[in-house]
Design an enzyme around this catalytic site. Sequence first.
Site, mmCIF file in Angstrom:
data_model
loop_
_atom_site.group_PDB
_atom_site.id
_atom_site.type_symbol
_atom_site.label_atom_id
_atom_site.label_comp_id
_atom_site.label_asym_id
_atom_site.label_seq_id
_atom_site.Cartn_x
_atom_site.Cartn_y
_atom_site.Cartn_z
ATOM 1 N N HIS A 1 13.638 6.844 -6.167
ATOM 2 C CA HIS A 1 13.756 5.963 -7.325
ATOM 3 C C HIS A 1 12.377 5.719 -7.943
ATOM 4 O O HIS A 1 12.193 5.826 -9.144
ATOM 5 C CB HIS A 1 14.381 4.640 -6.861
ATOM 6 C CG HIS A 1 13.714 4.028 -5.647
ATOM 7 N ND1 HIS A 1 13.446 4.754 -4.509
ATOM 8 C CD2 HIS A 1 13.211 2.778 -5.416
ATOM 9 C CE1 HIS A 1 12.832 3.970 -3.633
ATOM 10 N NE2 HIS A 1 12.685 2.775 -4.155
ATOM 11 N N ILE B 1 0.823 -1.219 0.000
ATOM 12 C CA ILE B 1 0.000 0.000 0.000
ATOM 13 C C ILE B 1 0.858 1.270 0.000
ATOM 14 O O ILE B 1 0.473 2.297 -0.547
ATOM 15 C CB ILE B 1 -1.007 -0.015 1.193
ATOM 16 C CG1 ILE B 1 -1.932 1.203 1.193
ATOM 17 C CG2 ILE B 1 -0.294 -0.082 2.534
ATOM 18 C CD1 ILE B 1 -3.012 1.161 0.170
ATOM 19 N N ASP C 1 9.138 -3.186 -9.543
ATOM 20 C CA ASP C 1 10.061 -3.975 -8.750
ATOM 21 C C ASP C 1 11.193 -3.051 -8.318
ATOM 22 O O ASP C 1 11.763 -2.336 -9.144
ATOM 23 C CB ASP C 1 10.586 -5.170 -9.546
ATOM 24 C CG ASP C 1 10.959 -6.271 -8.578
ATOM 25 O OD1 ASP C 1 10.078 -6.732 -7.843
ATOM 26 O OD2 ASP C 1 12.155 -6.612 -8.503
ATOM 27 N N GLY D 1 9.887 -0.116 4.944
ATOM 28 C CA GLY D 1 11.083 -0.849 4.533
ATOM 29 C C GLY D 1 12.372 -0.206 5.027
ATOM 30 O O GLY D 1 12.528 0.102 6.217
ATOM 31 N N LYS E 1 9.455 12.762 -0.144
ATOM 32 C CA LYS E 1 10.144 11.554 -0.628
ATOM 33 C C LYS E 1 10.056 11.464 -2.153
ATOM 34 O O LYS E 1 11.017 11.086 -2.816
ATOM 35 C CB LYS E 1 9.543 10.297 0.030
ATOM 36 C CG LYS E 1 10.242 9.025 -0.407
ATOM 37 C CD LYS E 1 9.715 7.764 0.273
ATOM 38 C CE LYS E 1 10.340 6.524 -0.362
ATOM 39 N NZ LYS E 1 9.805 5.263 0.122
HETATM 40 P P1 ITT Z 1 5.032 -5.738 -4.540
HETATM 41 O O1 ITT Z 1 3.780 -6.463 -4.162
HETATM 42 O O2 ITT Z 1 4.758 -4.511 -5.344
HETATM 43 O O3 ITT Z 1 6.073 -6.637 -5.183
HETATM 44 P P2 ITT Z 1 6.982 -5.493 -2.399
HETATM 45 O O4 ITT Z 1 7.000 -4.737 -1.116
HETATM 46 O O5 ITT Z 1 7.211 -6.981 -2.330
HETATM 47 O O6 ITT Z 1 5.637 -5.166 -3.153
HETATM 48 P P3 ITT Z 1 9.399 -5.280 -3.995
HETATM 49 O O7 ITT Z 1 9.382 -6.705 -4.451
HETATM 50 O O8 ITT Z 1 9.691 -4.245 -5.020
HETATM 51 O O9 ITT Z 1 8.024 -4.819 -3.340
HETATM 52 O O10 ITT Z 1 10.351 -5.272 -2.738
HETATM 53 C C1 ITT Z 1 11.243 -4.371 -2.522
HETATM 54 C C2 ITT Z 1 11.516 -4.284 -1.036
HETATM 55 O O11 ITT Z 1 12.560 -3.306 -0.946
HETATM 56 C C3 ITT Z 1 10.347 -3.733 -0.219
HETATM 57 O O12 ITT Z 1 9.592 -4.729 0.411
HETATM 58 C C4 ITT Z 1 11.061 -2.846 0.810
HETATM 59 O O13 ITT Z 1 11.468 -3.597 1.909
HETATM 60 C C5 ITT Z 1 12.274 -2.374 0.013
HETATM 61 N N1 ITT Z 1 11.964 -1.084 -0.635
HETATM 62 C C6 ITT Z 1 11.584 -0.857 -1.917
HETATM 63 N N2 ITT Z 1 11.359 0.425 -2.146
HETATM 64 C C7 ITT Z 1 11.576 1.039 -0.982
HETATM 65 C C8 ITT Z 1 11.453 2.360 -0.547
HETATM 66 O O14 ITT Z 1 11.026 3.326 -1.349
HETATM 67 N N3 ITT Z 1 11.757 2.633 0.719
HETATM 68 C C9 ITT Z 1 12.170 1.664 1.564
HETATM 69 N N4 ITT Z 1 12.276 0.393 1.255
HETATM 70 C C10 ITT Z 1 11.971 0.074 -0.011
#
Ligand code: ITT
Length: 196
Positions: A180, A17, A72, A153, A175
């Site tokens: 990214h 979310i 991703d 995260g 942010k």
């Molecule tokens: P999806 O269902 O969209 O795949 P996800 O959380 O599993 O959601 P990702 O596979 O892209 O997403 O995982 C990347 C992980 O990297 C995410 O769970 C975070 O722990 C970390 N991450 C990604 N973008 C971040 C951000 O902007 N700030 C902090 N941590 C981030």
Amino acid sequence: MSFSLKGKVIFFATSNINKFNEARKVFNKYKIAAAMLRVKKLEIQSNNLEEIAKTSVIEAFKKCNLPIIVEDAGLFVETLNDFPGPYAAYVYKTIGNKGLLKLMEQVENRKAKFRSVIAYYDADLEVPLCFKGEVVGEIIKEQRKTKNKYGFGFDPIFKPIDCDKTFAEMSITEKNKYSHRARALRKFAEWYRHQQ
Ligand code: ITT
């Protein structure tokens, strides 16, 4: 597509979310409406974010037949030879921010990057299109977050270069100036708003 949602509405397949809320703010600026779709999608194991995103978006499209994106993201820490990279979600779940900071105790080089790949697909395309964004920064030595601010995260340990706040000390709007994800989303939105 018979009636065109293209260019006006986008479906974002994600289980996160926070990602969706960041995206919605970007799309607002481009007058694109966004809907979150919690479709279960296959995430292949690969060292390549683009491959992962492209495979996931096709899987997600098969379930809904709508113009759709997936994202991703990965965290690449220089001194750890780009670990955790695309395995960021798994590493966050297992060792978390504390574990990553522990791996970096005594380490001087704190340089790290977040990378994001958005993959888009719809019925008119043969292959998915990808849009990328990156932010360079550093892993700070102790977690920092502000109550009532935002963040998920690795946000409490990542600080963009030339910025004195971590992502977890910023609002979503702040942010989005650096992240990214927002960079990739803006590239996508610039292109998408001209589609029909
Ligand atoms: P999806 O269902 O969209 O795949 P996800 O959380 O599993 O959601 P990702 O596979 O892209 O997403 O995982 C990347 C992980 O990297 C995410 O769970 C975070 O722990 C970390 N991450 C990604 N973008 C971040 C951000 O902007 N700030 C902090 N941590 C981030």
